[in-house]
Write an enzyme that holds these catalytic residues in place. Structure first.
Site, PDB file in Angstrom:
ATOM      1  N   GLN A  33       0.856  -1.198   0.000  1.00 16.25           N
ATOM      2  CA  GLN A  33       0.000   0.000   0.000  1.00 16.25           C
ATOM      3  C   GLN A  33       0.888   1.242   0.000  1.00 16.25           C
ATOM      4  O   GLN A  33       1.511   1.565   1.015  1.00 16.25           O
ATOM      5  CB  GLN A  33      -0.865  -0.033   1.267  1.00 16.25           C
ATOM      6  CG  GLN A  33      -1.814   1.110   1.433  1.00 16.25           C
ATOM      7  CD  GLN A  33      -2.433   1.107   2.829  1.00 16.25           C
ATOM      8  OE1 GLN A  33      -1.977   0.389   3.714  1.00 16.25           O
ATOM      9  NE2 GLN A  33      -3.450   1.905   3.038  1.00 16.25           N
TER      10      GLN A  33
ATOM     11  N   SER B 109       4.687  -1.284   4.037  1.00 12.40           N
ATOM     12  CA  SER B 109       4.853  -2.655   4.533  1.00 12.40           C
ATOM     13  C   SER B 109       4.939  -3.629   3.369  1.00 12.40           C
ATOM     14  O   SER B 109       4.146  -3.565   2.429  1.00 12.40           O
ATOM     15  CB  SER B 109       3.655  -3.049   5.400  1.00 12.40           C
ATOM     16  OG  SER B 109       3.471  -2.140   6.447  1.00 12.40           O
TER      17      SER B 109
ATOM     18  N   GLU C  36      -9.274  -1.008   5.957  1.00 10.50           N
ATOM     19  CA  GLU C  36      -8.106  -1.155   6.839  1.00 10.50           C
ATOM     20  C   GLU C  36      -8.529  -1.019   8.301  1.00 10.50           C
ATOM     21  O   GLU C  36      -8.155  -1.816   9.154  1.00 10.50           O
ATOM     22  CB  GLU C  36      -7.059  -0.091   6.492  1.00 10.50           C
ATOM     23  CG  GLU C  36      -5.780  -0.237   7.292  1.00 10.50           C
ATOM     24  CD  GLU C  36      -4.640   0.618   6.747  1.00 10.50           C
ATOM     25  OE1 GLU C  36      -4.895   1.548   5.957  1.00 10.50           O
ATOM     26  OE2 GLU C  36      -3.495   0.356   7.133  1.00 10.50           O
TER      27      GLU C  36
ATOM     28  N   GLU D 226      -4.560   9.132  18.336  1.00 12.99           N
ATOM     29  CA  GLU D 226      -5.202  10.458  18.416  1.00 12.99           C
ATOM     30  C   GLU D 226      -6.196  10.657  17.279  1.00 12.99           C
ATOM     31  O   GLU D 226      -7.248  11.282  17.457  1.00 12.99           O
ATOM     32  CB  GLU D 226      -4.138  11.577  18.360  1.00 12.99           C
ATOM     33  CG  GLU D 226      -3.214  11.642  19.561  1.00 12.99           C
ATOM     34  CD  GLU D 226      -2.099  10.598  19.539  1.00 12.99           C
ATOM     35  OE1 GLU D 226      -1.985   9.868  18.534  1.00 12.99           O
ATOM     36  OE2 GLU D 226      -1.364  10.497  20.532  1.00 12.99           O
TER      37      GLU D 226
HETATM   38  C1  LIG Z   1       3.586  -0.988  11.411  1.00 16.20           C
HETATM   39  C2  LIG Z   1       3.213   0.064  10.410  1.00 16.20           C
HETATM   40  C3  LIG Z   1       2.920  -0.304   9.115  1.00 16.20           C
HETATM   41  C4  LIG Z   1       2.573   0.664   8.175  1.00 16.20           C
HETATM   42  N1  LIG Z   1       2.334   0.261   6.891  1.00 16.20           N
HETATM   43  C5  LIG Z   1       2.010   1.180   5.970  1.00 16.20           C
HETATM   44  C6  LIG Z   1       1.813   0.787   4.609  1.00 16.20           C
HETATM   45  O1  LIG Z   1       1.930  -0.386   4.260  1.00 16.20           O
HETATM   46  N2  LIG Z   1       1.513   1.735   3.698  1.00 16.20           N
HETATM   47  C7  LIG Z   1       1.369   3.045   4.038  1.00 16.20           C
HETATM   48  O2  LIG Z   1       1.063   3.845   3.167  1.00 16.20           O
HETATM   49  N3  LIG Z   1       1.575   3.463   5.309  1.00 16.20           N
HETATM   50  C8  LIG Z   1       1.903   2.556   6.278  1.00 16.20           C
HETATM   51  N4  LIG Z   1       2.121   2.950   7.569  1.00 16.20           N
HETATM   52  C9  LIG Z   1       2.128   4.378   7.875  1.00 16.20           C
HETATM   53  C10 LIG Z   1       0.946   4.823   8.702  1.00 16.20           C
HETATM   54  O3  LIG Z   1      -0.214   4.878   7.924  1.00 16.20           O
HETATM   55  C11 LIG Z   1       1.318   6.206   9.265  1.00 16.20           C
HETATM   56  O4  LIG Z   1       2.448   6.018  10.111  1.00 16.20           O
HETATM   57  C12 LIG Z   1       0.202   6.810  10.040  1.00 16.20           C
HETATM   58  O5  LIG Z   1      -0.840   7.196   9.182  1.00 16.20           O
HETATM   59  C13 LIG Z   1       0.665   8.050  10.840  1.00 16.20           C
HETATM   60  O6  LIG Z   1       1.319   8.936   9.994  1.00 16.20           O
HETATM   61  P1  LIG Z   1       2.761   9.518  10.340  1.00 16.20           P
HETATM   62  O7  LIG Z   1       3.668   8.379  10.675  1.00 16.20           O
HETATM   63  O8  LIG Z   1       3.163  10.421   9.225  1.00 16.20           O
HETATM   64  O9  LIG Z   1       2.577  10.350  11.677  1.00 16.20           O
HETATM   65  P2  LIG Z   1       1.970  11.820  11.785  1.00 16.20           P
HETATM   66  O10 LIG Z   1       0.739  11.927  10.955  1.00 16.20           O
HETATM   67  O11 LIG Z   1       3.065  12.800  11.541  1.00 16.20           O
HETATM   68  O12 LIG Z   1       1.565  11.850  13.309  1.00 16.20           O
HETATM   69  C14 LIG Z   1       2.511  12.052  14.363  1.00 16.20           C
HETATM   70  C15 LIG Z   1       1.736  12.144  15.673  1.00 16.20           C
HETATM   71  O13 LIG Z   1       0.895  13.308  15.642  1.00 16.20           O
HETATM   72  C16 LIG Z   1      -0.455  12.935  15.899  1.00 16.20           C
HETATM   73  N5  LIG Z   1      -1.369  13.733  15.076  1.00 16.20           N
HETATM   74  C17 LIG Z   1      -1.274  13.954  13.743  1.00 16.20           C
HETATM   75  N6  LIG Z   1      -2.319  14.701  13.315  1.00 16.20           N
HETATM   76  C18 LIG Z   1      -3.084  14.938  14.404  1.00 16.20           C
HETATM   77  C19 LIG Z   1      -4.320  15.629  14.616  1.00 16.20           C
HETATM   78  N7  LIG Z   1      -4.960  16.219  13.603  1.00 16.20           N
HETATM   79  N8  LIG Z   1      -4.822  15.659  15.869  1.00 16.20           N
HETATM   80  C20 LIG Z   1      -4.181  15.057  16.915  1.00 16.20           C
HETATM   81  N9  LIG Z   1      -3.004  14.378  16.776  1.00 16.20           N
HETATM   82  C21 LIG Z   1      -2.473  14.335  15.550  1.00 16.20           C
HETATM   83  C22 LIG Z   1      -0.551  11.470  15.517  1.00 16.20           C
HETATM   84  O14 LIG Z   1      -1.609  10.823  16.198  1.00 16.20           O
HETATM   85  C23 LIG Z   1       0.825  10.948  15.926  1.00 16.20           C
HETATM   86  O15 LIG Z   1       0.837  10.649  17.303  1.00 16.20           O
HETATM   87  C24 LIG Z   1       2.494   2.021   8.540  1.00 16.20           C
HETATM   88  C25 LIG Z   1       2.780   2.395   9.854  1.00 16.20           C
HETATM   89  C26 LIG Z   1       3.139   1.444  10.782  1.00 16.20           C
HETATM   90  C27 LIG Z   1       3.437   1.865  12.182  1.00 16.20           C
END
Ligand SMILES: Cc1cc2nc3c(=O)[nH]c(=O)nc-3n(C[C@H](O)[C@H](O)[C@H](O)COP(=O)(O)OP(=O)(O)OC[C@H]3O[C@@H](n4cnc5c(N)ncnc54)[C@H](O)[C@@H]3O)c2cc1C
Length: 401
Positions: free
Chosen positions: A129, A164, A247, A369
């Site tokens: 994805q 992933s 998902e 969150e």
């Molecule tokens: C094990 C694992 C597998 C994954 N696999 C895939 C995959 O196959 N394909 C893919 O595309 N993605 C994948 N992801 C990515 C995942 O979708 C993102 O990590 C997730 O959407 C969070 O985005 P970010 O890491 O950019 O964190 P951010 O969006 O930068 O968030 C950082 C922190 O800020 C908080 N935050 C952000 N916005 C807000 C808000 N509006 N209000 C309050 N708090 C907020 C979040 O809750 C988090 O604690 C994977 C992640 C993990 C951990």
């Protein structure tokens, strides 16, 4: 969780137990694989094939799509029984069956459904994805990867992250920006990407557990034929919502490999710590039971043919937090060494793995969150977040420049 089974569901559960006893014997014991061993993806293909031949690969899909035409609750029953074995199930197969194909079936042309649905069900196509980017995770609509039309093709440039199982995937579902002059949710288009296309560079990310399950994926002048576009140009956000809804409905992450509160109670008794930890154990038990009864209520709703609402995300939210707190407590009881040492002792590795996986689970498929915001806004009717980007073309946002 079989206390809620109707007579028909109990009969189905028995049928599944019998089938698994005949077909999943090889998975009675943990698989002989170390962390990050990618052979699990190949084993996953094989197990998927066995399930497909037995009619258990896509239980709630219509029969004409290769499914069983059964109810969602029967799907849950199968997963519960399957989880009693150490079967090679996971995102390497689940992304295709649980996310890509439902999205293709909802938005694809008959040719796309024909090309992808059945081979994925049979384990012949594994998917990844390609959504998240360094500046687009929770705020997924901020993706910057560009797709520009060139004759019958699209030319894609950009970077994805946390992808992933991109290193074992045959195809990927990709969200890319086709029109930066539109507001951010509107200029997106959804593509199906053959992962063998020139210009794709998959670089593994090594996580703290030592595993490399996810990757950075760099896309440089990658050509995608227009017939691999899923849905209309500019309609990618709606298509991606179908993926995300699937998902969030599918991800609780429960498995036999993870510790539960009863394993903590046993450990506390063995170590003579039961009294000292009584209050904490009771609190964890209450949360675990609350989750169990919440899920029972959801199952009952499903068996009545009702749709699950925004509250369904509570399962993952509570499960991941109980897992993290419970695993931390288990590691404390086992002593400092369990927190730091590599060991083969299954009882220790279960808590180590639980602790590490819980941290990832609290982010994957919607961070805590974000899920809480979703419950607050959609279920409890609290005011939405202030959106400074509303009505502004993507190219004029700081992230779009
Ligand atoms: C094990 C694992 C597998 C994954 N696999 C895939 C995959 O196959 N394909 C893919 O595309 N993605 C994948 N992801 C990515 C995942 O979708 C993102 O990590 C997730 O959407 C969070 O985005 P970010 O890491 O950019 O964190 P951010 O969006 O930068 O968030 C950082 C922190 O800020 C908080 N935050 C952000 N916005 C807000 C808000 N509006 N209000 C309050 N708090 C907020 C979040 O809750 C988090 O604690 C994977 C992640 C993990 C951990």
């Amino acid at each position: 969780m079989d206390f809620n089974d109707s007579p028909e569901e109990a009969a189905f559960r028995q049928e599944v137990k019998t089938w698994l006893a005949e077909n999943a014997q090889a998975y009675r014991e943990p698989l002989p694989l170390g962390p990050g061993d990618i052979r699990i993806a190949e084993m996953g293909r094989e197990w998927q094939k066995i399930k497909a031949r037995g009619g258990y690969a896509a239980i709630s899909w219509p029969t004409e799509a290769g499914g069983r035409g059964a109810t969602p609750i029967e799907e849950v029953i199968f997963a519960e029984e399957e989880n009693r074995y150490h079967v090679p199930v996971g995102p390497f197969v689940g992304i295709g069956v649980g996310l890509a194909v439902p999205t293709i079936r909802a938005h694809g042309t008959p040719e796309q459904i024909e090309q992808f649905a059945h081979p994925t069900l049979m384990g012949d196509i594994l998917w990844c994805q390609l959504f998240s980017e360094p500046a687009a995770g929770s705020d997924l609509a901020a993706v910057r990867t560009r797709a520009q039309r060139d004759g019958d093709d699209w030319v894609v440039n950009g970077q994805k992250v946390w992808t992933s199982w991109a290193h074992t995937a045959d195809w990927g579902i990709l969200l890319a920006r086709t029109d930066p002059e539109q507001v951010k949710h509107k200029g997106l288009t959804f593509f199906l990407l053959d992962m063998r296309t020139p210009g794709i560079d998959v670089r593994p990310i090594r996580s703290i557990s030592g595993e490399s399950e996810f990757n950075e994926v760099f896309l440089t002048d990658v050509r995608i034929p227009d017939r691999c576009r899923l849905g209309e140009v500019g309609a990618g956000w709606g298509v991606a919502m179908t993926t995300l809804m699937n998902e969030r409905a599918n991800s609780t992450g429960e498995s036999l490999l993870l510790p539960d509160v009863s394993s903590l109670v046993r450990l506390a008794r063995e170590r003579g710590l039961a009294e000292k930890n009584q209050r904490e154990l009771a609190a964890l038990y209450a949360r675990e039971q609350g989750l169990k009864y919440f899920q029972a209520r959801q199952l009952t709703a499903l068996s009545r043919g009702e749709q699950l609402g925004p509250m369904s995300v509570i399962s993952k939210l509570v499960f991941a937090n109980v897992l993290q707190d419970g695993s931390a407590m288990g590691l404390d009881m086992l002593g400092l060494e369990a927190a730091f040492l590599a060991t083969e002792d299954h009882r220790v590795t279960r808590f180590q793995y639980g602790y590490q996986w819980a941290a990832a689970l609290r982010i994957a498929g919607g961070a805590d969150e974000i899920l809480k915001n979703q419950i607050a806004e959609r279920e409890l009717g609290l005011p939405g977040e202030i959106r400074a980007d509303k009505g502004v073309p993507f190219s004029q946002l700081p992230v779009g420049r």
